[in-house]
Scaffold this motif. Sequence first.
Motif, short mmCIF file in Angstrom:
data_model
loop_
_atom_site.label_atom_id
_atom_site.label_comp_id
_atom_site.label_asym_id
_atom_site.label_seq_id
_atom_site.Cartn_x
_atom_site.Cartn_y
_atom_site.Cartn_z
N ASP A 180 33.15 39.75 39.62
CA ASP A 180 32.60 40.52 40.74
C ASP A 180 33.69 40.89 41.75
OD1 ASP A 180 30.11 40.35 39.62
OD2 ASP A 180 29.49 38.62 40.82
N LEU A 181 34.59 39.95 42.02
CA LEU A 181 35.67 40.23 42.96
C LEU A 181 36.65 41.26 42.37
CD1 LEU A 181 36.36 36.65 44.34
CD2 LEU A 181 35.37 38.57 45.58
N ASP A 182 36.87 41.22 41.06
CA ASP A 182 37.74 42.23 40.43
C ASP A 182 37.14 43.62 40.59
OD1 ASP A 182 39.63 40.40 39.65
OD2 ASP A 182 38.73 40.05 37.68
N ALA A 183 35.83 43.72 40.45
CA ALA A 183 35.17 45.02 40.63
C ALA A 183 35.31 45.50 42.06
CB ALA A 183 33.70 44.92 40.24
N GLU A 194 39.92 32.15 41.35
CA GLU A 194 40.58 31.93 40.06
C GLU A 194 41.20 30.54 39.99
OE1 GLU A 194 43.70 34.39 37.21
OE2 GLU A 194 44.04 34.34 39.37
N LYS A 195 41.81 30.11 41.09
CA LYS A 195 42.43 28.78 41.11
C LYS A 195 41.39 27.68 40.94
CE LYS A 195 45.69 26.01 43.82
NZ LYS A 195 46.50 25.96 45.07
N ALA A 196 40.18 27.93 41.46
CA ALA A 196 39.11 26.95 41.34
C ALA A 196 38.43 27.00 39.98
CB ALA A 196 38.07 27.16 42.45
N GLY A 197 38.82 27.96 39.13
CA GLY A 197 38.23 28.07 37.79
C GLY A 197 36.92 28.81 37.76
N ALA A 205 42.92 37.44 48.52
CA ALA A 205 43.02 35.99 48.75
C ALA A 205 41.77 35.27 48.23
CB ALA A 205 43.21 35.72 50.25
N LYS A 206 40.59 35.86 48.43
CA LYS A 206 39.36 35.25 47.91
C LYS A 206 39.37 35.23 46.39
CE LYS A 206 36.35 36.42 51.82
NZ LYS A 206 35.12 37.14 52.25
#
Length: 509
Positions: free
Chosen positions: A113-116, A105-108, A99-100
Amino acid sequence: MAQPLARDVAEEIAKLHGVCIRPVALRRLDMTTGKSEVVDVPCGSPLESKCHPCAKRNRQLRMAQCREGWHLDEEPIITPDEATDGQRRLVEFRADMQAKRDAEEKAGGDTSDLDAVLTGLDIEINEAGMRGYVLGRTGSKRVRSTKRRQDAPDLPKRKMASTTLGRTFEAADGRTYRPSLFVTLTLPSYGKVMNGAPVDPDTYDYVRAARDALHFSKLVDRFVQNLRRVAGYDVQYFATVEPQKRLAPHLHMAVRGTLPRAEMKQIAAATYHQVWWPQADEARFEGDRLPIWNDGYVDPDTGEVLPTWDEALDQLGDEPMHVIRFGDQVDVKGVLAGSPDADQCIRYLSKYLTKSLGENLDGQAQRDHAARFMDALRYEPCSPTCPNWLRYGVQPKIAKPGMVPGCCRSKAHKPEHLGYAGRRVLVSRKWSNKTLAEHKQDRRTWVLEALGQADEPTDPHRYVWQPVRPGDPDVSPIGVRLLRSIAERQRWRAHLRRLEELSATPQAA
């Protein structure tokens, strides 16, 4: 010089006692007691050329797996374990992080880092005892028409039944039989062969032989799919891939249940696999004139960027690069449980498992044949990521600097594999209702019970294993480690013999 070497004698004795001659030293840290020690772990090699005891042990394990699943008379039940609280918490945390990531991503924003973090969580989820991925398949998949080729016969299709067991037959005396099948499938002829070598090497179709070997595993998958459609039930199988004398791979398959021989041959004749890859018949770049890396591979003369793998697939026409089929030789044999034929078939299934496909070349003619086959295989693309695509003007999938045609590191291009990069043993999921690790645990339990030791399950998170660096003072020389293992195995065997003698001795009245 005629005297035997002591080290060779030690290895010979180790083989006789089933001791691994290439043990791997690992440091084991007990998280409960804090004790650290170096232990020897068997190398587990499946090939006799590397370690004969481990290869023999693997072969016996596969034979036991084949025997237990071939003639099951009860439906195997595979029920997943209930998820633990720790596993549920991991998935809940994975949901929060997803969700984060979506919000970022929606905020551009930057989501690297979150993908990792999500990648690490997926690995942790698997390590916690869960199979697969929470997201399932995320990449796009190319879809092609499933319309059958005009030159392939049609197949009957029966309504599927939710069973893995074959038909039963009742004899005149009232006994019930549940026969199974032993099937052998081969590839077509590429030219006349005598004693494993072509009579005329110049007319032998080495290119077709190389491509058939590269895609043989896909053809086997298609055969299993067609077999299940025609049989009308979830056919289970245990199959091995072995080399023929002419160096082409062929398949031996133990099938649970039975079908008429005519239908089995019809299924083999109607099975094919189409390879929808770019054409690789004419080389565009060779010798010293090869594509150059410039943030992607470009033509060395014009500087034009070569098409990527996806772009090359978009340009494909109506004809596949290659079509692979089985040959006319299809052998189908009925087998009954517990019969001498069943034991003989199981031994035949595992006959070549301890040898590589390229071993045991007989004579100079066959060695020359193998050399010509490897020459034809050298520049054949083995996968979408193979560097050989540069030779034909296409950038491999996941292209990177340093790729050179003819220098692919895939095992398909190695002489010991002869183009076949798939698994040597193919086992369906509901074959014996056990994994290979569970079959191995059964053998371990039997030994521990015979030795009078308790087979207590250990906590999988109790020990941490670490590789041992070369020159570690805690690691004894390999000769000392072999002698220790031999002595331990001798104690086990002596204890087992005493137990056998006690069990054979009649009890006093």
